[in-house]
Scaffold this motif. Sequence first.
Motif: not given
Length: 96
Positions: A4-5, A9-10, A52-54, A61-63
Amino acid sequence: MQTTAVLVALFVSGLAAMGVAAIRTGWVLPWDAYKILRPRLWGYGWLVAAVGAALFMSPVACPGLADRFAVLPVIGWAVFLVGLVIQMAARGPGRL
């Protein structure tokens, strides 16, 4: 979890790459090229949307961030919308 991370990132990297391409060369997506009058502004909109999406997808991505920074997705959504508004402004002519 790591998959997922990587996907997040992609995705964010793709948005940022399109923004940089628009800023540096004036290139926009072919199906939008006839609508975009200011490609550099369009690129800046993509970069803001990528940030914003990040932020929006950071808990995915980082629970571990979800517990500490629960407001990140809300901030990310607002920043993503600002990026879209900038892109809408790029469709219109500049000041004359």
